[in-house]
Design a protein around this motif. Structure first.
Motif, PDB file in Angstrom:
ATOM      1  N   UNK A 236       0.853  -1.191   0.000  1.00  0.00           N
ATOM      2  CA  UNK A 236       0.000   0.000   0.000  1.00  0.00           C
ATOM      3  C   UNK A 236       0.887   1.239   0.000  1.00  0.00           C
ATOM      4  N   UNK A 237       1.377   1.594  -1.171  1.00  0.00           N
ATOM      5  CA  UNK A 237       2.294   2.719  -1.337  1.00  0.00           C
ATOM      6  C   UNK A 237       1.532   4.039  -1.325  1.00  0.00           C
ATOM      7  N   UNK A 238       2.273   5.140  -1.329  1.00  0.00           N
ATOM      8  CA  UNK A 238       1.633   6.458  -1.409  1.00  0.00           C
ATOM      9  C   UNK A 238       0.824   6.595  -2.698  1.00  0.00           C
ATOM     10  N   UNK A 239       1.320   5.991  -3.772  1.00  0.00           N
ATOM     11  CA  UNK A 239       0.584   6.028  -5.037  1.00  0.00           C
ATOM     12  C   UNK A 239      -0.745   5.303  -4.913  1.00  0.00           C
ATOM     13  N   UNK A 240      -0.728   4.131  -4.262  1.00  0.00           N
ATOM     14  CA  UNK A 240      -1.966   3.364  -4.069  1.00  0.00           C
ATOM     15  C   UNK A 240      -2.932   4.137  -3.170  1.00  0.00           C
ATOM     16  N   UNK A 241      -2.414   4.779  -2.137  1.00  0.00           N
ATOM     17  CA  UNK A 241      -3.256   5.582  -1.248  1.00  0.00           C
ATOM     18  C   UNK A 241      -3.953   6.692  -2.041  1.00  0.00           C
ATOM     19  N   UNK A 244      -6.584   5.222  -4.301  1.00  0.00           N
ATOM     20  CA  UNK A 244      -7.715   4.724  -3.507  1.00  0.00           C
ATOM     21  C   UNK A 244      -8.638   5.859  -3.106  1.00  0.00           C
ATOM     22  N   UNK A 245      -8.061   6.943  -2.621  1.00  0.00           N
ATOM     23  CA  UNK A 245      -8.874   8.079  -2.204  1.00  0.00           C
ATOM     24  C   UNK A 245      -9.543   8.762  -3.399  1.00  0.00           C
ATOM     25  N   UNK A 246      -8.765   9.003  -4.463  1.00  0.00           N
ATOM     26  CA  UNK A 246      -9.280   9.784  -5.593  1.00  0.00           C
ATOM     27  C   UNK A 246     -10.241   8.999  -6.482  1.00  0.00           C
ATOM     28  N   UNK A 247     -10.012   7.679  -6.611  1.00  0.00           N
ATOM     29  CA  UNK A 247     -10.789   6.900  -7.567  1.00  0.00           C
ATOM     30  C   UNK A 247     -11.920   6.097  -6.917  1.00  0.00           C
ATOM     31  N   UNK A 273      -4.884  -5.078  -4.897  1.00  0.00           N
ATOM     32  CA  UNK A 273      -3.825  -4.229  -5.447  1.00  0.00           C
ATOM     33  C   UNK A 273      -3.015  -5.040  -6.447  1.00  0.00           C
ATOM     34  N   UNK A 274      -2.915  -4.522  -7.654  1.00  0.00           N
ATOM     35  CA  UNK A 274      -2.111  -5.179  -8.693  1.00  0.00           C
ATOM     36  C   UNK A 274      -1.437  -4.086  -9.523  1.00  0.00           C
ATOM     37  N   UNK A 275      -0.120  -4.143  -9.592  1.00  0.00           N
ATOM     38  CA  UNK A 275       0.652  -3.135 -10.334  1.00  0.00           C
ATOM     39  C   UNK A 275       0.292  -1.711  -9.903  1.00  0.00           C
ATOM     40  N   UNK A 276       0.224  -1.508  -8.599  1.00  0.00           N
ATOM     41  CA  UNK A 276      -0.061  -0.187  -8.016  1.00  0.00           C
ATOM     42  C   UNK A 276      -1.462   0.335  -8.329  1.00  0.00           C
TER      43      UNK A 276
END
Length: 424
Positions: A236-241, A244-247, A273-276
């Protein structure tokens, strides 16, 4: 502040443990609680599903805030009943709780909000199920539409097993909950539990947790309600966070508000989660169990004002702080769980486990019978531990587990294995 906490599992013990630390708490009631929770709050002998009795108690005892742990009271309209009596409730309304109470509803909301999730079909007959299964490749995901106590999902590796699972559910395996099914494509990746507080408009994200759904080591055996959990979750990287919030979270909360059913409480998003890229597996209208135990151990500061702010519709100005540590939770379950298991076996050694450095044991399915503490459920204890890193947290947790004398129980020995192996 006088608080009534509804529920009696491991999640509620963890919530009560954290709420009890609040300097603004004047009295904590728990309905119905458990032997661990009842040491920190006053037991109220009311079942969580008894909506009218809970509302009457809240009115009669001038409760300032009701915190709802399990999903069933929310689906039955507890928050609505309390709102009619002008009592603040941390928990979604019946209309908003449909995000958990109906998987088909969640799919429809995701479509309307353009939130990424698995392709699916809603079916009400075995012929419909077979037709859609024919378009999919294994493994197959079959879900009961309604609430099935965490057991209404089957991942089948063959078409025959998938069709049998669909037939069993449609024939009443989970009662009305499986009168309608949602059949989905199988999503590749790692599953993560993510949580956010919502006041109906504003959001306050929590940290991500990974849990272990399968009963046995190596992620083998039947699906359960969760055999352990840990945080941080490396995937759960910053990109995933951000995604997750935006989408997912923000669009859904916005849509629910637009529809006139604002979501207040904690929204739990089960993600793949798959490929971020996060995709929604399911929403829950409450904290996860065993994830909540991990969150409460890692959360710094006073939780109670945040719960009250979300319940009262204004989270502005509130923040959350987290310990710069890791946490692991090992679930001890009765042998036979999640199928048939026996109740009544004696449990010893909890004081010894609580005496281990960094360990707190939360009760789930326990019961006090005279001087004896006995097992009274499938998942019975949660042994949680913090540490400066995940390896330390896991080591402390299993040190605590080893202090407990309960031959009729079992647990997984590989909690956090995926994160630990990726760190090597």
């Amino acid at each position: 502040m006088k608080v009534l906490l509804v529920g009696g599992g491991g999640r509620e013990h963890a919530l009560g443990w954290k709420i009890a630390q609040s300097p603004i708490l004047s009295k904590l009631f728990v309905a119905p609680g458990n032997p661990g929770l009842n040491q920190i709050g006053e037991k109220v002998d009311i079942k969580p599903e008894n909506i009218s009795a809970i509302c009457d108690f809240a009115v009669g005892h001038n409760i300032d805030l009701v915190v709802v742990g399990p999903e069933a009271p929310l689906a039955l309209g507890l928050a609505d009943c309390l709102a009619d009596k002008n009592i603040a409730c941390f928990g979604a309304s019946k209309a908003a709780a449909r995000l958990e109470a109906s998987k088909a509803f969640t799919k429809e909301i995701c479509e309307a909000a353009s939130a990424p999730t698995a392709s699916y079909r809603k079916v009400k007959s075995l012929s419909e199920a077979k037709d859609y299964l024919e378009t999919l490749s294994p493994p197959y995901v079959i879900k009961a539409d309604g609430l099935a106590a965490g057991k209404g999902v089957v991942i089948a590796n063959s078409r025959i097993d998938a069709e049998q699972a669909a037939a069993d559910m449609l024939n009443g395996q989970f009662g009305e909950a499986s009168a309608t099914l949602v059949i989905e494509e199988f999503m590749q990746g790692e599953e993560v539990s993510f949580f956010a507080f919502s006041d109906g408009e504003r959001l306050l994200p929590l940290v991500a947790v990974q849990d272990h759904k399968r009963a046995f080591d190596g992620d083998k055996g039947p699906n359960t309600g969760g055999m352990g959990a840990y945080s941080p979750a490396p995937i759960f990287t910053d990109t995933v966070l951000r995604k997750t919030m935006d989408e997912i979270i923000k669009p859904v909360i916005h849509l629910m508000r637009e529809r006139g059913t604002p979501y207040r409480g904690v929204l739990y998003a089960g993600l793949m989660i798959h490929n971020d890229q996060p995709r929604l597996v399911e929403f829950n209208a409450r904290f996860g169990d065993p994830e909540c135990q991990v969150l409460m151990r890692l959360l710094e500061g006073d939780l109670l004002p945040v719960l009250a702010a979300a319940a009262n519709g204004d989270l502005s100005g509130h923040t959350l702080a987290w310990r710069n540590e890791a946490c692991a939770n090992v679930v001890l379950a009765a042998k036979g769980y999640p199928a048939d298991y026996e109740k009544g076996s004696e449990i010893k050694g909890i004081d010894g486990a609580n005496g281990v450095e960094n360990v707190v044991v939360f009760h789930a399915g326990t019961k006090q019978v005279g001087a004896q503490l006995v097992a009274n459920g499938g998942r019975v204890l949660n042994v949680t531990a913090t540490g400066k890193n995940l390896q330390d947290a896991v080591s402390f947790a299993y040190h605590g587990v080893n202090k407990i004398d309960w031959p009729q129980g079992f647990h997984r020995r590989d909690i956090a294995w995926r994160a630990l192996s990726s760190a090597e």
